[in-house]
Motif scaffolding. Structure first.
Motif, short mmCIF file in Angstrom:
data_model
loop_
_atom_site.label_atom_id
_atom_site.label_comp_id
_atom_site.label_asym_id
_atom_site.label_seq_id
_atom_site.Cartn_x
_atom_site.Cartn_y
_atom_site.Cartn_z
N LEU A 177 -13.52 54.60 35.99
CA LEU A 177 -12.21 54.42 36.61
C LEU A 177 -11.81 52.95 36.73
O LEU A 177 -10.71 52.64 37.17
CB LEU A 177 -12.19 55.08 38.00
N LYS A 178 -12.71 52.05 36.37
CA LYS A 178 -12.43 50.60 36.32
C LYS A 178 -12.11 50.00 37.69
O LYS A 178 -11.34 49.06 37.80
CB LYS A 178 -11.29 50.28 35.34
N LEU A 179 -12.73 50.52 38.75
CA LEU A 179 -12.55 49.92 40.05
C LEU A 179 -13.39 48.64 40.12
O LEU A 179 -14.54 48.63 39.66
CB LEU A 179 -12.98 50.87 41.17
N PRO A 180 -12.85 47.57 40.69
CA PRO A 180 -13.60 46.31 40.75
C PRO A 180 -14.70 46.37 41.82
O PRO A 180 -14.43 46.65 42.98
CB PRO A 180 -12.53 45.28 41.10
N ARG A 181 -15.90 46.10 41.38
CA ARG A 181 -17.06 46.15 42.28
C ARG A 181 -17.12 44.88 43.11
O ARG A 181 -16.89 43.78 42.62
CB ARG A 181 -18.33 46.30 41.45
N HIS A 182 -17.44 45.02 44.37
CA HIS A 182 -17.57 43.88 45.27
C HIS A 182 -18.97 43.29 45.10
O HIS A 182 -19.93 44.01 44.87
CB HIS A 182 -17.36 44.34 46.72
N ALA A 183 -19.07 41.99 45.21
CA ALA A 183 -20.35 41.30 45.00
C ALA A 183 -21.37 41.65 46.08
O ALA A 183 -22.56 41.59 45.85
CB ALA A 183 -20.13 39.79 44.95
N PHE A 184 -20.91 41.99 47.28
CA PHE A 184 -21.83 42.28 48.39
C PHE A 184 -22.20 43.75 48.37
O PHE A 184 -21.53 44.59 48.94
CB PHE A 184 -21.19 41.92 49.73
N ASP A 185 -23.24 44.08 47.67
CA ASP A 185 -23.83 45.39 47.80
C ASP A 185 -25.28 45.27 47.34
O ASP A 185 -25.76 44.17 47.07
CB ASP A 185 -23.04 46.49 47.07
N GLY A 186 -25.99 46.31 47.29
CA GLY A 186 -27.39 46.23 46.93
C GLY A 186 -27.83 47.48 46.21
O GLY A 186 -27.01 48.18 45.63
N ASP A 187 -29.11 47.78 46.30
CA ASP A 187 -29.62 48.94 45.59
C ASP A 187 -29.43 50.24 46.38
O ASP A 187 -29.73 51.31 45.88
CB ASP A 187 -31.09 48.74 45.23
N LYS A 188 -28.90 50.16 47.59
CA LYS A 188 -28.74 51.36 48.42
C LYS A 188 -27.28 51.70 48.73
O LYS A 188 -27.00 52.74 49.31
CB LYS A 188 -29.50 51.18 49.72
N ILE A 189 -26.35 50.84 48.35
CA ILE A 189 -24.93 51.07 48.61
C ILE A 189 -24.12 50.26 47.61
O ILE A 189 -24.58 49.23 47.13
CB ILE A 189 -24.55 50.71 50.07
N ALA A 190 -22.94 50.74 47.28
CA ALA A 190 -22.04 50.00 46.38
C ALA A 190 -20.65 49.97 47.00
O ALA A 190 -20.20 50.96 47.59
CB ALA A 190 -21.99 50.67 45.01
N PHE A 191 -19.99 48.83 46.89
CA PHE A 191 -18.64 48.65 47.42
C PHE A 191 -17.68 48.33 46.28
O PHE A 191 -18.02 47.58 45.37
CB PHE A 191 -18.60 47.48 48.42
N PHE A 192 -16.48 48.89 46.38
CA PHE A 192 -15.42 48.63 45.41
C PHE A 192 -14.19 48.17 46.17
O PHE A 192 -13.80 48.78 47.16
CB PHE A 192 -15.11 49.89 44.61
N ARG A 193 -13.61 47.10 45.71
CA ARG A 193 -12.44 46.53 46.36
C ARG A 193 -11.21 47.35 46.00
O ARG A 193 -10.95 47.66 44.84
CB ARG A 193 -12.26 45.08 45.90
N LEU A 194 -10.47 47.72 47.03
CA LEU A 194 -9.19 48.38 46.84
C LEU A 194 -8.10 47.37 47.20
O LEU A 194 -8.34 46.18 47.16
CB LEU A 194 -9.11 49.64 47.72
N GLN A 195 -6.95 47.80 47.55
CA GLN A 195 -5.87 46.89 47.92
C GLN A 195 -5.79 46.75 49.44
O GLN A 195 -6.33 47.56 50.18
CB GLN A 195 -4.55 47.38 47.37
N ALA A 196 -5.11 45.71 49.87
CA ALA A 196 -4.78 45.50 51.28
C ALA A 196 -6.01 45.53 52.18
O ALA A 196 -6.05 46.21 53.20
CB ALA A 196 -3.74 46.53 51.76
N ASN A 197 -7.03 44.79 51.77
CA ASN A 197 -8.26 44.68 52.57
C ASN A 197 -8.94 46.02 52.82
O ASN A 197 -9.49 46.24 53.89
CB ASN A 197 -7.99 43.95 53.88
N GLN A 198 -8.88 46.90 51.86
CA GLN A 198 -9.56 48.18 51.95
C GLN A 198 -10.67 48.22 50.91
O GLN A 198 -10.60 47.57 49.87
CB GLN A 198 -8.61 49.33 51.69
N MET A 199 -11.70 49.01 51.21
CA MET A 199 -12.80 49.16 50.27
C MET A 199 -13.24 50.61 50.20
O MET A 199 -13.04 51.39 51.14
CB MET A 199 -13.99 48.29 50.69
N LEU A 200 -13.84 50.95 49.07
CA LEU A 200 -14.48 52.24 48.85
C LEU A 200 -15.97 51.97 48.75
O LEU A 200 -16.38 51.06 48.04
CB LEU A 200 -13.97 52.88 47.55
#
Length: 135
Positions: free
Chosen positions: A26-49
């Motif tokens: 889906l080409k969501l941009p991955r956030h640099a702050f994650d690790g081997d137990k969780i992943a974060f993707f930046r959404l718009q307007a200061n939201q994350m998945l």
């Protein structure tokens, strides 16, 4: 409580598979702050998945671990777009990435154009174009 949601966390069975689906498919941009137990993707307007193993998420929330990965969880995530064609294009991108198409694009009773797909863990997404409800 303020009127905002800052983070949506999805419990997933296979973190690596879900990362591939959301990042590569889906080409969501991955956030640099994650690790081997969780992943974060930046959404718009200061939201994350966030993607978090489902058993760990249940433990964190002090809930029983789920026993059936295929059950509908009673929530959908919506991605509203600016045109009918965008709904169909994104639905095809999701299908190519491994999503299961639940409902192809069609005109719902409220107008516009809508489709549904589920990710590899059966989280349900709606793609919608609603000309009377601009975002």
């Amino acid at each position: 409580m303020e009127n905002r949601i800052t983070l949506i966390t999805l419990g997933v069975a296979d973190l690596d598979r879900s990362i591939r689906f959301y990042e590569d498919g889906l080409k969501l941009p991955r956030h640099a702050f994650d690790g081997d137990k969780i992943a974060f993707f930046r959404l718009q307007a200061n939201q994350m998945l966030a993607l978090f193993p489902i058993d760990a998420l249940a433990d964190d929330a002090c809930l029983p671990r789920p026993t059936d990965d295929s059950a509908f969880r009673g929530i959908t995530l919506a991605h509203n777009v600016g045109s009918k064609d965008q709904v169909d294009t994104i639905l095809e991108e999701a299908r190519t990435a491994g999503a299961r198409v639940l409902k192809p694009g069609q005109e719902p009773p409220w107008g516009g154009w809508s489709a549904y797909f589920s990710d590899p863990d059966n989280h349900v997404w709606e793609l919608a174009w609603q000309p009377n409800l601009p975002f």
